[in-house]
Design an enzyme around this catalytic site. Structure first.
Site, mmCIF file in Angstrom:
data_model
loop_
_atom_site.group_PDB
_atom_site.id
_atom_site.type_symbol
_atom_site.label_atom_id
_atom_site.label_comp_id
_atom_site.label_asym_id
_atom_site.label_seq_id
_atom_site.Cartn_x
_atom_site.Cartn_y
_atom_site.Cartn_z
ATOM 1 C CB CYS A 1 -0.925 0.113 1.208
ATOM 2 S SG CYS A 1 -2.054 -1.262 1.351
ATOM 3 N NE ARG B 1 4.612 1.743 0.038
ATOM 4 C CZ ARG B 1 5.598 1.372 0.842
ATOM 5 N NH1 ARG B 1 6.837 1.477 0.445
ATOM 6 N NH2 ARG B 1 5.346 0.911 2.047
ATOM 7 C CD1 TRP C 1 -0.033 -6.333 -3.044
ATOM 8 C CD2 TRP C 1 -0.233 -6.877 -0.873
ATOM 9 N NE1 TRP C 1 0.350 -7.645 -2.898
ATOM 10 C CE2 TRP C 1 0.230 -8.012 -1.586
ATOM 11 C CE3 TRP C 1 -0.433 -6.988 0.495
ATOM 12 C CZ2 TRP C 1 0.501 -9.228 -0.969
ATOM 13 C CZ3 TRP C 1 -0.165 -8.204 1.124
ATOM 14 C CH2 TRP C 1 0.302 -9.298 0.386
ATOM 15 C CG ASN D 1 1.752 0.882 4.217
ATOM 16 O OD1 ASN D 1 2.890 1.303 4.293
ATOM 17 N ND2 ASN D 1 1.492 -0.378 3.993
ATOM 18 N N GLY D 2 -0.402 -0.962 6.296
ATOM 19 C CA GLY D 2 0.028 -1.798 7.419
ATOM 20 C C GLY D 2 -1.065 -2.762 7.816
ATOM 21 C CD GLU E 1 17.072 -12.923 -7.250
ATOM 22 O OE1 GLU E 1 16.567 -13.457 -6.257
ATOM 23 O OE2 GLU E 1 16.699 -11.817 -7.683
ATOM 24 C CE LYS F 1 13.869 -10.644 -9.695
ATOM 25 N NZ LYS F 1 14.210 -10.996 -8.404
ATOM 26 C CD GLU G 1 10.102 -11.677 -7.678
ATOM 27 O OE1 GLU G 1 9.948 -11.064 -6.626
ATOM 28 O OE2 GLU G 1 11.153 -11.599 -8.344
ATOM 29 C CG HIS H 1 18.159 -36.982 -3.383
ATOM 30 N ND1 HIS H 1 18.489 -38.297 -3.170
ATOM 31 C CD2 HIS H 1 19.326 -36.318 -3.518
ATOM 32 C CE1 HIS H 1 19.811 -38.419 -3.147
ATOM 33 N NE2 HIS H 1 20.346 -37.229 -3.366
ATOM 34 C CE LYS I 1 11.766 -2.351 -5.406
ATOM 35 N NZ LYS I 1 12.191 -3.690 -5.868
HETATM 36 C C1 G6P Z 1 9.247 -8.496 -1.754
HETATM 37 C C2 G6P Z 1 9.812 -8.169 -3.114
HETATM 38 C C3 G6P Z 1 11.104 -8.953 -3.348
HETATM 39 C C4 G6P Z 1 12.095 -8.638 -2.230
HETATM 40 C C5 G6P Z 1 11.500 -8.957 -0.864
HETATM 41 C C6 G6P Z 1 12.372 -8.436 0.257
HETATM 42 O O1 G6P Z 1 8.743 -9.789 -1.741
HETATM 43 O O2 G6P Z 1 8.870 -8.459 -4.125
HETATM 44 O O3 G6P Z 1 11.670 -8.557 -4.601
HETATM 45 O O4 G6P Z 1 13.264 -9.376 -2.436
HETATM 46 O O5 G6P Z 1 10.224 -8.329 -0.715
HETATM 47 O O6 G6P Z 1 12.355 -7.034 0.212
HETATM 48 P P1 G6P Z 1 13.466 -6.108 0.839
HETATM 49 O O7 G6P Z 1 12.980 -4.721 0.596
HETATM 50 O O8 G6P Z 1 13.525 -6.446 2.301
HETATM 51 O O9 G6P Z 1 14.753 -6.412 0.153
#
Ligand code: G6P
Length: 618
Positions: free
Chosen positions: A2, A27, A76, A108-109, A491, A495, A498, A514, A613
Site C-alpha cells: 500500500c 507498493r 495491496w 498502510n500496514g 534467484e 524472477k 515473479e 532425490h 515491492k
Molecule cells: C518483496 C519483493 C522482493 C524482495 C522482498 C524483500 O517480496 O517483491 O523482490 O526481495 O520483498 O524485500 P526487501 O525490501 O527487504 O529487500
C-alpha cells in the site's frame, strides 16, 4: 504494501496526490482511492477497484475533485478482498456515500487486534461497511475524538496506544479544514516540506517532484500538516523537534528514462549500481568499512554471522554465506527472516546479525533485527533505502548505492547487495588472517572489474531472448547449480515466477534426483548454472541425467569448454571472474530471461499480480 500520499497547501490537491500515488504503485495496485476537501466544505471521496489509472479516469485526473487538502491510497489487499468498498479512504460513518464525513483515513500496514477493536466499537454503536482493519482504525479515532472531545492530538495518541500492529495513517477531520494528520508505527512515512505546502507519503519518489526537504516520521510519532506548518508529536502528545534531511538523488532516477519498463532500466543500471556500491567501500587497495562500524577487531571477535533477509535479499545472503565462509572462514547462517524470528535461534553473544533489505521496511526483517537487538547482539544492516526503519535501528549500516528501485522484482539492488557482501567477506578474511595481502589485493582487483564485466554480460542478449520465446510456452522450468551457483539459481527461478508466472524451481544440482527428477518430461527446460571449475563437471553430470529423461538443456556458464557432453545444450556465456564473485555475472542472463519471458507472455513485468515491492506485513 500500500502506498499513501497526503497534501496540504495552496495548489489543487487531487492531481498532486494522484501523481504521487503513481510513483508508489509498486507498493500495491489492486484498488485506489482519494479524499479531497475544498476549504471548509465537506470531505469528498472517490475510490475504485483495479489499477490507479481507473481512479485517474473517474476523477478526470483529479479535476473533478477540487480542494487544497487531501489524502490518497493505492492498495495491496490484506484484510478484505480488493473491491471498491474495501478500497481506502475509509470513513467514520456507516456508508461510504455519506454526505457528511467526520473522519476519513488511509492506511498502510496491519492492525493486528482489529477484530477485538471492531467488537468494542460495535458495542458503542458503530456499524461497519467493509472488511478492512483500516475502517476500524478510522472509527477508533472518531470514537476517542467524540468521547473525550480533546481534539485530534488526544484522539490519535489514544488510538495509537490501543492499536497493535503496523500502520502509516493519514487522516482528515471534518472539524479541522486544511489539516492532514498522520501517524506511524513500523510502516514507512515521510513528510515533504515545501514552500507554503506540506506532503506526506510512504516513500520519497512520490514527492520528489515538489521538494527535496524531507522529515522521516519516527516510530510511534504523529504529526499535523497544514499549508504553512508541520507539528510533530510523541505518544504523550508532546510536541517534538524533527530534523530535516535533504534528498540528494534526482527525480529522473525514479523515472523510466525511455525504457519501456522500470525492470529493464534497472537491469541496465547494474554496472553503475555495483560500481557506486563498491566505490563507497574500496580505497586504492583496501576495503574500508569504518563507516559501518565493522572494524578489524570486530571481525576477529565475532564467532559467527547470521544473515537474515527475505526474498531476493535472502538469496544474496545465501551467496554471501558461501563467499564469507570460503574467504574468511567464518561460520555463516543465511536465514529467512520470518523463520528466524520465531524459531528461537541459538545465538552466542559474539554473533553478528546482518539484515539485508532493499526497502529497509520489510516487516519480518525489521522484526528479526529487533529480536537480535533484544538479545543484545550486534547488528549490521545492508540496506538500499536511506533513512528506512532497518537502517535507522541497526547498530551499523552499509548502504547499497543502487538508487531508487521501482520495479517490483528486484535486480540492481540485489546486485548491489552482492557487492556489499563481497567487500565484507574480503575484509573479514584479511582482518582474520585467512587471506594474505596478495590474495586481498587480488580480490579487490577482481571486484573492481565486476561492473565492466556485468556490462559485457548485459550485451549478450541473443540467446537469452531465444530461450525466453521457448519458455513462454512452457509450464515448468528447473534451475540447478552447486556452490554459489545454487543461490543464483534460486534467484533466477524466483524472477521467472515473479514476472513471467512460470512455475520454476531451483535445486542444488545434486539434490534434484532425490524426488524432483520425476517431474522431468520430454522438453522440460533445465537451466544449469556452471561457474566454478571445481563443480561445473558435477553440475553438467546432473544436467545430463535430466537430458536422458527428455529435458531440454541450457547452460549459463563461464566455462564453455567444459560443456562437451554429446547432448544439445543452449549455451549462454558469461565472462570469467574470480569464482567467488561469479554469481554477479551469472544472475544477469537469468534476470533478462525472466524479463523477456514475461514480455513474451504480454505481462506487466513491473507490477506482477499479487506482489508488492515492500512487504510491510508479516
Ligand atoms: C518483496 C519483493 C522482493 C524482495 C522482498 C524483500 O517480496 O517483491 O523482490 O526481495 O520483498 O524485500 P526487501 O525490501 O527487504 O529487500
Amino acid at each position: 504494501m500500500c502506498g499513501i500520499v497526503g497534501y496540504a497547501g495552496t495548489r489543487e490537491a487531487a492531481p498532486i496526490i494522484l501523481d504521487g500515488l503513481s510513483k508508489l504503485e509498486y507498493r500495491g495496485y489492486d484498488s485506489a482511492g482519494i479524499a479531497v476537501r475544498d476549504g471548509a466544505n465537506e470531505i469528498a471521496l472517490e475510490k475504485t477497484v483495479g489499477r490507479l489509472k481507473n481512479l485517474i479516469d473517474i476523477t478526470n485526473n483529479g479535476a473533478s475533485m477540487r480542494g487544497n487538502c487531501g489524502i490518497g491510497h493505492t492498495r495491496w489487499a490484506t484484510h478484505g478482498a480488493p473491491s471498491t468498498v474495501n478500497a481506502h479512504p475509509h470513513i467514520s460513518g456507516n456508508r461510504t456515500d455519506e454526505p457528511r464525513i467526520a473522519v476519513a483515513g488511509v492506511h498502510n500496514g496491519i492492525i493486528e487486534n482489529y477484530a477485538e477493536l471492531r467488537k468494542k466499537l460495535e458495542r458503542h454503536g458503530y456499524a461497519f461497511y467493509s472488511d478492512t482493519d483500516t475502517e476500524v482504525a478510522v472509527k477508533l479515532v472518531d470514537y476517542y475524538y467524540n468521547k473525550y472531545g480533546l481534539g485530534p492530538i488526544d484522539a490519535i495518541a489514544k488510538t495509537m496506544v490501543r492499536m497493535r500492529g503496523s500502520y502509516a495513517l493519514e487522516l482528515m477531520f471534518r472539524d479541522r479544514p486544511g489539516e492532514i494528520w498522520i501517524a506511524r508505527k513500523d510502516s514507512p512515512l515521510i513528510v515533504g516540506i515545501g514552500e507554503g505546502e506540506h506532503f506526506a507519503a510512504s516513500d520519497v519518489p512520490a514527492i520528489l517532484k515538489y521538494t527535496r526537504k524531507v522529515v522521516y516520521v519516527g516510530n510511534l510519532e504523529f504529526a499535523c500538516l497544514t499549508a504553512n506548518e508541520a507539528h510533530f508529536y510523541d505518544l504523550n502528545g508532546d510536541e517534538i523537534e524533527k530534523e530535516i534531511s535533504e534528498i540528494t538523488w534526482d527525480a529522473e532516477a525514479a523515472e523510466k528514462d525511455g525504457y519501456e519498463h522500470f525492470m529493464m532500466k534497472e537491469i541496465m543500471e547494474q554496472p553503475k549500481a555495483v560500481r557506486d556500491t563498491l566505490n563507497s567501500m574500496l580505497t586504492e587497495n583496501t576495503v574500508d568499512l569504518s563507516k559501518t562500524g565493522l572494524t578489524d577487531e570486530l571481525f576477529r571477535e565475532i564467532s559467527q554471522l547470521h544473515i537474515v533477509a527475505c526474498g531476493s535479499a535472502w538469496h544474496a545472503g545465501m551467496t554471501g554465506r558461501y563467499v564469507i565462509e570460503s574467504i574468511a572462514k567464518l561460520p555463516v547462517q543465511a536465514e529467512i527472516a520470518s523463520e528466524f524470528r520465531y524459531r528461537d535461534p541459538v545465538l552466542d553473544k559474539n554473533t553478528l546479525v546482518v539484515l539485508i533489505s532493499q526497502s529497509g521496511e520489510t516487516a519480518d526483517t525489521l522484526a528479526a533485527l529487533r529480536l537480535a537487538k533484544e538479545k543484545g547482539l550486534r547488528t549490521l544492516a545492508i540496506v538500499n533505502v536511506v533513512g528506512s526503519s532497518v537502517a535507522r535501528e541497526a547498530d551499523g549500516v552499509l548502504y547499497t548505492l543502487a538508487g531508487p528501485e521501482i520495479s517490483v522484482a528486484t535486480t540492481k539492488a540485489y546486485s548491489a547487495q552482492l557487492a556489499a557482501l563481497y567487500c565484507l567477506a574480503v575484509q573479514a578474511g584479511f582482518a582474520r588472517g585467512t587471506i594474505d595481502r596478495a590474495a586481498y589485493e587480488g580480490y579487490i582487483a577482481a571486484l573492481r572489474e565486476l561492473p565492466e564485466k556485468i556490462g559485457e554480460t548485459l550485451k549478450n542478449e541473443g540467446e537469452v531472448c531465444r530461450l525466453a520465446t521457448k519458455l513462454a510456452g512452457k509450464r515448468d522450468a528447473f534451475f540447478i547449480g552447486r556452490g554459489t551457483d545454487y543461490p543464483t539459481c534460486l534467484e533466477g527461478a524466483l524472477k521467472l515466477k515473479e514476472v513471467a508466472y512460470l512455475h520454476s524451481e531451483a535445486y542444488a544440482a545434486g539434490e534434484l534426483k532425490h524426488g524432483t527428477i520425476s517431474l522431468i518430461e520430454e522438453g522440460t527446460p533445465v537451466i544449469g548454472v556452471l561457474t566454478g571449475k571445481a563443480l561445473a563437471e558435477k553440475t553438467l553430470g546432473n544436467m545430463i541425467e535430466t537430458a536422458s529423461r527428455g529435458a531440454s538443456l541450457t547452460a549459463v556458464t563461464t566455462l564453455p569448454d567444459s560443456l562437451r557432453s554429446g547432448h544439445t545444450i543452449l549455451e549462454i556465456d558469461v565472462p570469467e571472474t574470480d569464482p567467488h564473485f561469479a554469481g554477479s555475472l551469472a544472475v544477469i542472463p537469468l534476470q533478462l530471461l525472466a524479463y523477456y519471458t514475461g514480455c513474451a507472455k504480454g505481462l506487466d513485468v513491473d507490477k506482477p499480480r499479487n506482489l508488492a515491492k515492500s512487504v510491510t506485513v508479516e
